[in-house]
Scaffold this motif. Sequence first.
Motif, PDB file in Angstrom:
ATOM      1  N   ILE A  11       0.766  -1.274  -0.035  1.00  0.00           N
ATOM      2  CA  ILE A  11       0.054  -0.096  -0.035  1.00  0.00           C
ATOM      3  C   ILE A  11       0.857   1.172  -0.071  1.00  0.00           C
ATOM      4  CG2 ILE A  11      -2.235  -0.846   1.193  1.00  0.00           C
ATOM      5  CD1 ILE A  11      -1.194   0.322   3.580  1.00  0.00           C
ATOM      6  N   CYS A  12       2.217   1.361   0.333  1.00  0.00           N
ATOM      7  CA  CYS A  12       2.956   2.221   0.413  1.00  0.00           C
ATOM      8  C   CYS A  12       4.013   2.262  -0.646  1.00  0.00           C
ATOM      9  CB  CYS A  12       3.476   2.612   1.544  1.00  0.00           C
ATOM     10  SG  CYS A  12       2.460   3.085   2.938  1.00  0.00           S
ATOM     11  N   ARG A  13       5.196   1.475  -0.460  1.00  0.00           N
ATOM     12  CA  ARG A  13       6.209   1.561  -1.392  1.00  0.00           C
ATOM     13  C   ARG A  13       6.122   0.871  -2.679  1.00  0.00           C
ATOM     14  NH1 ARG A  13      10.184  -1.102   2.850  1.00  0.00           N
ATOM     15  NH2 ARG A  13       8.299  -2.371   3.293  1.00  0.00           N
ATOM     16  N   SER A  14       5.774  -0.358  -2.833  1.00  0.00           N
ATOM     17  CA  SER A  14       5.351  -1.051  -3.921  1.00  0.00           C
ATOM     18  C   SER A  14       4.706  -0.524  -4.931  1.00  0.00           C
ATOM     19  CB  SER A  14       5.308  -2.535  -3.725  1.00  0.00           C
ATOM     20  OG  SER A  14       4.122  -2.649  -3.138  1.00  0.00           O
ATOM     21  N   PRO A  15       3.330  -0.023  -4.583  1.00  0.00           N
ATOM     22  CA  PRO A  15       2.654   0.507  -5.419  1.00  0.00           C
ATOM     23  C   PRO A  15       3.134   2.096  -6.087  1.00  0.00           C
ATOM     24  CG  PRO A  15       1.602   0.796  -3.168  1.00  0.00           C
ATOM     25  CD  PRO A  15       2.737  -0.140  -3.187  1.00  0.00           C
ATOM     26  N   LEU A  16       3.697   2.797  -5.234  1.00  0.00           N
ATOM     27  CA  LEU A  16       4.533   4.014  -5.525  1.00  0.00           C
ATOM     28  C   LEU A  16       5.419   3.634  -6.482  1.00  0.00           C
ATOM     29  CD1 LEU A  16       4.406   6.794  -4.951  1.00  0.00           C
ATOM     30  CD2 LEU A  16       5.663   6.768  -3.103  1.00  0.00           C
ATOM     31  N   ALA A  17       6.206   2.565  -6.014  1.00  0.00           N
ATOM     32  CA  ALA A  17       7.365   2.244  -7.224  1.00  0.00           C
ATOM     33  C   ALA A  17       6.732   1.773  -8.578  1.00  0.00           C
ATOM     34  CB  ALA A  17       8.089   0.841  -6.476  1.00  0.00           C
ATOM     35  N   GLU A  18       5.680   1.055  -8.677  1.00  0.00           N
ATOM     36  CA  GLU A  18       4.974   0.477  -9.492  1.00  0.00           C
ATOM     37  C   GLU A  18       4.572   1.671 -10.545  1.00  0.00           C
ATOM     38  OE1 GLU A  18       0.914  -1.690 -11.341  1.00  0.00           O
ATOM     39  OE2 GLU A  18       1.590  -1.966  -9.341  1.00  0.00           O
ATOM     40  N   GLY A  19       4.125   2.821  -9.813  1.00  0.00           N
ATOM     41  CA  GLY A  19       3.589   4.140 -10.480  1.00  0.00           C
ATOM     42  C   GLY A  19       4.814   4.808 -11.114  1.00  0.00           C
ATOM     43  N   ASP A  48      -7.320  -3.530  -1.113  1.00  0.00           N
ATOM     44  CA  ASP A  48      -7.153  -1.929  -0.768  1.00  0.00           C
ATOM     45  C   ASP A  48      -6.536  -1.316  -1.586  1.00  0.00           C
ATOM     46  OD1 ASP A  48      -8.736  -2.835   1.593  1.00  0.00           O
ATOM     47  OD2 ASP A  48      -6.875  -2.459   2.984  1.00  0.00           O
ATOM     48  N   PRO A  49      -6.918   0.163  -1.908  1.00  0.00           N
ATOM     49  CA  PRO A  49      -5.986   1.199  -2.711  1.00  0.00           C
ATOM     50  C   PRO A  49      -4.924   1.479  -1.854  1.00  0.00           C
ATOM     51  CG  PRO A  49      -7.736   2.213  -1.435  1.00  0.00           C
ATOM     52  CD  PRO A  49      -8.068   0.626  -1.199  1.00  0.00           C
ATOM     53  N   PRO A  50      -3.857   1.939  -2.517  1.00  0.00           N
ATOM     54  CA  PRO A  50      -2.690   2.527  -1.720  1.00  0.00           C
ATOM     55  C   PRO A  50      -2.916   3.333  -0.846  1.00  0.00           C
ATOM     56  CG  PRO A  50      -2.355   2.599  -4.139  1.00  0.00           C
ATOM     57  CD  PRO A  50      -3.850   2.345  -4.035  1.00  0.00           C
ATOM     58  N   ASP A  51      -2.162   3.517   0.260  1.00  0.00           N
ATOM     59  CA  ASP A  51      -2.440   4.453   1.183  1.00  0.00           C
ATOM     60  C   ASP A  51      -2.576   6.008   0.634  1.00  0.00           C
ATOM     61  OD1 ASP A  51      -0.889   6.581   3.132  1.00  0.00           O
ATOM     62  OD2 ASP A  51      -1.151   4.887   4.352  1.00  0.00           O
ATOM     63  N   ARG A  52      -3.248   6.684   1.352  1.00  0.00           N
ATOM     64  CA  ARG A  52      -3.899   8.277   0.691  1.00  0.00           C
ATOM     65  C   ARG A  52      -2.294   8.879   0.546  1.00  0.00           C
ATOM     66  NH1 ARG A  52      -3.542  11.280   4.723  1.00  0.00           N
ATOM     67  NH2 ARG A  52      -3.807  10.451   6.894  1.00  0.00           N
ATOM     68  N   ARG A  53      -1.717   8.810   1.452  1.00  0.00           N
ATOM     69  CA  ARG A  53      -0.375   9.560   1.351  1.00  0.00           C
ATOM     70  C   ARG A  53       0.382   9.083   0.371  1.00  0.00           C
ATOM     71  NH1 ARG A  53       1.321   7.928   7.382  1.00  0.00           N
ATOM     72  NH2 ARG A  53       0.626   6.083   6.284  1.00  0.00           N
ATOM     73  N   ALA A  54       0.576   7.888  -0.110  1.00  0.00           N
ATOM     74  CA  ALA A  54       1.327   7.456  -1.017  1.00  0.00           C
ATOM     75  C   ALA A  54       0.500   7.853  -2.605  1.00  0.00           C
ATOM     76  CB  ALA A  54       1.239   5.984  -1.383  1.00  0.00           C
ATOM     77  N   ILE A  55      -0.801   8.071  -2.728  1.00  0.00           N
ATOM     78  CA  ILE A  55      -1.460   8.404  -3.721  1.00  0.00           C
ATOM     79  C   ILE A  55      -1.347   9.836  -3.832  1.00  0.00           C
ATOM     80  CG2 ILE A  55      -3.931   8.862  -4.627  1.00  0.00           C
ATOM     81  CD1 ILE A  55      -4.872   6.378  -3.178  1.00  0.00           C
ATOM     82  N   ALA A  56      -1.101  10.501  -2.849  1.00  0.00           N
ATOM     83  CA  ALA A  56      -1.030  12.106  -2.722  1.00  0.00           C
ATOM     84  C   ALA A  56       0.676  12.315  -3.284  1.00  0.00           C
ATOM     85  CB  ALA A  56      -1.317  12.693  -1.559  1.00  0.00           C
ATOM     86  N   LYS A  57       1.386  11.589  -3.053  1.00  0.00           N
ATOM     87  CA  LYS A  57       2.573  11.834  -3.320  1.00  0.00           C
ATOM     88  C   LYS A  57       2.784  11.584  -4.900  1.00  0.00           C
ATOM     89  CE  LYS A  57       5.388  13.166  -1.365  1.00  0.00           C
ATOM     90  NZ  LYS A  57       5.857  14.819  -1.363  1.00  0.00           N
ATOM     91  N   ALA A  58       2.365  10.572  -5.325  1.00  0.00           N
ATOM     92  CA  ALA A  58       2.260  10.402  -6.815  1.00  0.00           C
ATOM     93  C   ALA A  58       1.710  11.347  -7.560  1.00  0.00           C
ATOM     94  CB  ALA A  58       1.800   8.906  -6.989  1.00  0.00           C
ATOM     95  N   GLY A 128       5.213   7.174   9.101  1.00  0.00           N
ATOM     96  CA  GLY A 128       5.894   8.551   8.999  1.00  0.00           C
ATOM     97  C   GLY A 128       5.006   9.626   8.546  1.00  0.00           C
ATOM     98  N   GLY A 129       5.522  10.739   8.063  1.00  0.00           N
ATOM     99  CA  GLY A 129       4.616  11.771   7.527  1.00  0.00           C
ATOM    100  C   GLY A 129       5.198  12.131   5.961  1.00  0.00           C
ATOM    101  N   PRO A 130       4.886  13.221   5.876  1.00  0.00           N
ATOM    102  CA  PRO A 130       5.156  13.837   4.546  1.00  0.00           C
ATOM    103  C   PRO A 130       6.572  13.779   4.184  1.00  0.00           C
ATOM    104  CG  PRO A 130       3.741  15.320   5.412  1.00  0.00           C
ATOM    105  CD  PRO A 130       4.110  14.308   6.478  1.00  0.00           C
ATOM    106  N   ALA A 131       7.435  13.839   5.088  1.00  0.00           N
ATOM    107  CA  ALA A 131       9.061  13.925   4.776  1.00  0.00           C
ATOM    108  C   ALA A 131       9.488  12.455   4.246  1.00  0.00           C
ATOM    109  CB  ALA A 131       9.627  14.265   5.912  1.00  0.00           C
ATOM    110  N   GLN A 132       8.936  11.605   5.034  1.00  0.00           N
ATOM    111  CA  GLN A 132       9.011  10.107   4.682  1.00  0.00           C
ATOM    112  C   GLN A 132       8.541   9.705   3.420  1.00  0.00           C
ATOM    113  OE1 GLN A 132       7.778  10.996   7.638  1.00  0.00           O
ATOM    114  NE2 GLN A 132       9.966  10.910   8.841  1.00  0.00           N
ATOM    115  N   PHE A 133       7.432  10.074   2.994  1.00  0.00           N
ATOM    116  CA  PHE A 133       6.865   9.688   1.768  1.00  0.00           C
ATOM    117  C   PHE A 133       7.797  10.567   0.458  1.00  0.00           C
ATOM    118  CE2 PHE A 133       3.567   7.759   4.153  1.00  0.00           C
ATOM    119  CZ  PHE A 133       3.099   6.760   3.359  1.00  0.00           C
ATOM    120  N   GLU A 134       8.199  11.629   0.839  1.00  0.00           N
ATOM    121  CA  GLU A 134       8.890  12.435  -0.402  1.00  0.00           C
ATOM    122  C   GLU A 134      10.338  11.601  -0.259  1.00  0.00           C
ATOM    123  OE1 GLU A 134      10.382  14.995  -3.037  1.00  0.00           O
ATOM    124  OE2 GLU A 134       8.428  14.895  -2.231  1.00  0.00           O
TER     125      GLU A 134
END
Length: 163
Positions: A11-19, A48-58, A128-134
């Motif tokens: 829900i965080c790292r791998s879907p963001l990586a895929e995108g 489930d969809p990716p974490d909302r923070r991962a979606i927002a970062k992408a 974490g928060g926004p800094a970790q997702f960045e």
Amino acid sequence: MRLLVVCLGNICRSPLAEGVLRARIAASPLAGRVELDSAGTGDWHVGDPPDRRAIAKAREYGIDIAQLRARQLRGGDHHDFDWLLCADRGNLRDVRARAPEGARARSALLLEWAGVPGVTEIPDPYTGGPAQFEHVYRLLDAAAAGVIARLATAGEQSRPGHG
């Protein structure tokens, strides 16, 4: 070439990586030549969809991952993909432990496989928060550049008249 990116819950790292990988490869000479998917070693978030923070970062970088849905690593993935690229050593250990007899896929740490210098693991930003997702996004963007370079070089070497 078929690549599967693996993390813990998908829900965080791998879907963001895929995108990120999809977007960067689509804009490269490798467009249409690489298939991508992602999975988690755990089953907590299946469907489930990716974490909302991962979606927002992408989305911040023009990438849409909202339609992705978490799935768990399956035994067949070891036969259906060329590489299972893992976010961290724990994921890599789990992927290798689950490999069925006669598995054809190879497994590695994504950042090492992509040749990203100085770091081997993608930290889990879930707590974490926004800094970790960045930070994770930047690592994945560097990994995407490395994946493209690696696959483009491999493609050149496998063509007649090259290496």
